[in-house]
Design a protein around this motif. Structure first.
Motif, PDB file in Angstrom:
ATOM      1  N   ALA A 108       0.867  -1.186   0.000  1.00 10.17           N
ATOM      2  CA  ALA A 108       0.000   0.000   0.000  1.00 10.17           C
ATOM      3  C   ALA A 108       0.901   1.231   0.000  1.00 10.17           C
ATOM      4  O   ALA A 108       1.757   1.382   0.879  1.00 10.17           O
ATOM      5  N   TYR A 109       0.728   2.089  -1.001  1.00  8.67           N
ATOM      6  CA  TYR A 109       1.606   3.242  -1.160  1.00  8.67           C
ATOM      7  C   TYR A 109       0.771   4.503  -1.299  1.00  8.67           C
ATOM      8  O   TYR A 109      -0.182   4.552  -2.086  1.00  8.67           O
ATOM      9  N   ILE A 127      -4.090  10.323  -2.378  1.00 12.88           N
ATOM     10  CA  ILE A 127      -4.140   9.189  -3.293  1.00 12.88           C
ATOM     11  C   ILE A 127      -3.467   7.992  -2.634  1.00 12.88           C
ATOM     12  O   ILE A 127      -2.391   8.124  -2.034  1.00 12.88           O
ATOM     13  N   GLU A 128      -4.110   6.840  -2.732  1.00 11.23           N
ATOM     14  CA  GLU A 128      -3.525   5.611  -2.194  1.00 11.23           C
ATOM     15  C   GLU A 128      -3.624   4.511  -3.246  1.00 11.23           C
ATOM     16  O   GLU A 128      -4.681   4.301  -3.855  1.00 11.23           O
ATOM     17  N   ALA A 155      -5.825  -1.810  -6.658  1.00 16.88           N
ATOM     18  CA  ALA A 155      -6.818  -0.791  -6.323  1.00 16.88           C
ATOM     19  C   ALA A 155      -6.171   0.580  -6.265  1.00 16.88           C
ATOM     20  O   ALA A 155      -4.988   0.728  -5.937  1.00 16.88           O
ATOM     21  N   GLY A 156      -6.980   1.562  -6.589  1.00 19.87           N
ATOM     22  CA  GLY A 156      -6.560   2.949  -6.464  1.00 19.87           C
ATOM     23  C   GLY A 156      -7.686   3.768  -5.873  1.00 19.87           C
ATOM     24  O   GLY A 156      -8.853   3.575  -6.223  1.00 19.87           O
ATOM     25  N   GLU A 157      -7.369   4.658  -4.953  1.00 17.14           N
ATOM     26  CA  GLU A 157      -8.374   5.485  -4.292  1.00 17.14           C
ATOM     27  C   GLU A 157      -7.875   6.921  -4.192  1.00 17.14           C
ATOM     28  O   GLU A 157      -6.714   7.165  -3.841  1.00 17.14           O
ATOM     29  N   VAL A 165      -9.660  -3.967  -9.265  1.00 12.73           N
ATOM     30  CA  VAL A 165      -9.753  -5.117 -10.155  1.00 12.73           C
ATOM     31  C   VAL A 165      -9.191  -6.334  -9.432  1.00 12.73           C
ATOM     32  O   VAL A 165      -8.273  -6.215  -8.611  1.00 12.73           O
ATOM     33  N   ALA A 166      -9.731  -7.517  -9.741  1.00  6.81           N
ATOM     34  CA  ALA A 166      -9.297  -8.727  -9.050  1.00  6.81           C
ATOM     35  C   ALA A 166      -9.489  -9.951  -9.932  1.00  6.81           C
ATOM     36  O   ALA A 166     -10.581 -10.518  -9.973  1.00  6.81           O
TER      37      ALA A 166
END
Length: 574
Positions: A222-223, A243-244, A323-325, A346-347
């Motif tokens: 997680a970045y 943004i994560e 994932a992006g948030e 997406v998975a």
């Protein structure tokens, strides 16, 4: 030209029938029209009963046109003859305003309804069932799916109705996750109960219960990049973008047992829960407590040994997640903050299944994508949040027997929409170079899920060859990968150019069901930020239940006139 004899026969039948009606009854409009139109109406009804399943749209239209013009010409000629013989008051209802145009309109409307009905699965189903009932009354041996000649049976809807319906699902999950800097690692344990209504070979329906015990481990990164700085706007505060990004993988496994009654399933679930509790006591207990747990485990294991040895379904899965948030926050005051954001996930997953109940093995390839919009408000140490989300998932399952022959292909398309609301409480303590925070949150989510399931059972070598070619990428309008992202159902006759599509059209089954559900979740966590790195731990609980919309369940009926249409799936309402 082939319809001219029918037109002439209809004209003569109406004319003669009307002429044979005794004089005193001609003043009754109802009796007059009934007598005049009874013969062509009965003839049309017989035609629908005998050839309703094979009547094309053109054939139905021409049959209706023959009935309309033949009946109208017969009525017009009889009215003209009677008017000349009896004068203007030929009928007691002659001046009531009804004209030949109105009669023509009435016949056209009735014929249009019959024509439209004959081209639908409902009209063909009605004619099929009427034929079956007539045979019962007269002692005949024909059935609802017998053709006019009796030598060949046409497919009926019952042949394409699925033999089971998933009516209810209940899930419970507990998981934990640890975070060290950018890295995340965790595991989760789950229990799922599925209820099915199953129809056996004798046509009787009964309940079936499946219990699944699952466990999974996951790891990832997680970045949160530091893009840009806070932007001040006047005296009201500042706005900041967050943004994560996340990426990881998940490995899971599980076992499923099948039961005929809810009582047997509940008993097995209770014993298994106690067995797992005793096993945990053996691993993590100390001294006397560990010995007690071992003794209890031995007794419980003997109790469930018979159930554990029964045939079961086992699976293992490997999945990736990305994932992006993003969020935009605005601080109105030091205590009041609002956030708006969105996320995308997406998975893809691969699952291998060993079905000891049916003696088969399966490979499932699935892909899920999810998007959401969310909002959050913070006042002091409390937060309130809301989210609307939509996800789409597609999967292809290929099943083989122990002899490695293809037995079945299942394609599933799932679309879920949801709304979630929740609250969160936080408390933090700041040091000179560190910050420690504990939190707890709870949420409730309402979901509506549409599931489309297409199945082809492969019972001969030709069908298996066609299916294998499709799996290899040929013989269909869509590749297996395409079905992960679009509706795989074949509703129209594709012709001979796409053999697999043709196979699905002629022999495949398809069901469409909708489920509504609710999910309750809770999460408790602690984080320590020492500037150069963040350490965290969280514990998650989740429980969900979903039920099928019994009256909305549908399946794809038999092929008729180059099309297949959805009809009610009665098994789900039982």
């Amino acid at each position: 030209m082939i319809y001219l004899p029918n037109l002439l026969a209809t004209f003569l039948a109406v004319r003669l029938s009307a002429g044979l009606l005794p004089e005193p009854h001609r003043d009754s409009r109802l009796l007059y029209l009934t007598a005049a139109l009874a013969v062509p109406a009965l003839a049309a009804g017989r035609a629908l009963l005998v050839a309703g399943e094979f009547l094309t749209g053109e054939g139905a239209l021409m049959m209706a046109a023959t009935a309309v013009f033949g009946s109208a010409a017969g009525l017009a000629l009889d009215r003209l003859r009677q008017t000349r013989r009896r004068g203007a008051a030929a009928y007691g209802w002659g001046d009531s305003g009804a004209s030949a145009t109105e009669y023509m309109g009435t016949i056209v409307v009735v014929a249009a309804v019959v024509t439209a009905l004959s081209g639908t699965s409902l009209g063909q189903s009605i004619s099929s069932r009427i034929r079956a009932q007539i045979c019962k009354v007269t002692g005949g041996s024909c059935t609802a799916d017998t053709t006019a000649s009796g030598a060949e049976k046409a497919p009926n809807d019952a042949q394409f109705e699925p033999k089971l319906c998933n009516t209810e699902n209940t899930n419970s999950t507990v998981g934990q996750e640890a975070k060290i800097g950018w890295f995340k690692i965790g595991n989760e344990y789950g229990l799922q109960q599925q209820k099915f209504t199953v129809r056996d070979k004798d046509g009787k329906s009964h309940e079936r219960i499946r219990l699944s015990f699952t466990e999974a481990g996951k790891a990832g990164l997680a970045y949160t990049p530091k893009w840009g700085a806070s932007v001040s706007e006047g005296s009201e505060g500042k706005k900041k973008a967050e943004i994560e990004l996340e990426a990881g993988f998940k490995v899971g496994q599980g076992d499923t047992w099948q039961f005929d009654t809810q009582e047997d399933a509940d008993k097995f679930r209770k014993n298994m829960s106690e067995l797992q509790s005793a096993e945990a006591g053996m691993k993590y207990g100390r001294d006397y407590q560990s010995i007690q747990s071992a003794q209890r485990w031995g007794k419980l294991h003997d109790k469930v040994k018979k159930d554990l040895a029964r045939p079961k379904i086992s699976y293992g899965s490997l999945g990736a997640e990305g994932a992006g948030e993003g969020k935009l926050s605005a601080s109105l005051t030091d205590e009041l903050t609002g956030k708006l954001g969105g996320k995308y996930k997406v998975a893809p997953t691969v699952t291998l299944t060993n079905d000891g109940i049916n003696e088969t093995t399966s490979k499932t390839f699935s892909f899920k994508q999810e998007g959401a919009l969310n909002a959050e408000g913070t006042a002091g140490g409390s937060k309130a949040s809301g989210e609307v989300a939509r996800s789409k998932a597609g999967s292809v399952t290929v099943t083989r027997g122990r002899d490695n022959k293809l037995q079945r292909i299942i394609m599933t398309r799932t679309v879920e929409t949801s709304g979630k609301g929740g609250g969160k409480a936080e408390a933090e303590q700041k040091g000179e170079n560190s910050k420690f925070k504990v939190s707890g949150e709870a949420s409730a989510k309402n979901t509506e899920t549409e599931v489309i399931t297409d199945i082809i059972e492969l019972k001969d070598d030709d069908d298996r060859r066609t299916a294998q070619n499709w799996l290899n990428g040929t013989g269909g309008s869509k590749t297996p990968i395409d079905t992960l992202f679009s509706d795989p159902t074949t509703k129209n006759d594709p012709g001979a150019t796409n053999p697999f599509d043709k196979l699905m059209y002629e022999k495949g089954t398809s069901s469409r069901t909708t489920y509504t559900g609710i999910t309750d979740a809770a999460k408790y966590g602690a984080d320590l930020n020492i500037g150069v790195a963040t350490f965290g731990y969280s514990l998650n609980f989740e429980a969900s239940q979903e039920k099928v919309h019994r009256q909305d369940a549908q399946f794809l009926g038999a092929p008729r006139n180059g099309k297949r249409s959805y009809v009610p799936l009665s098994l789900c309402s039982q």
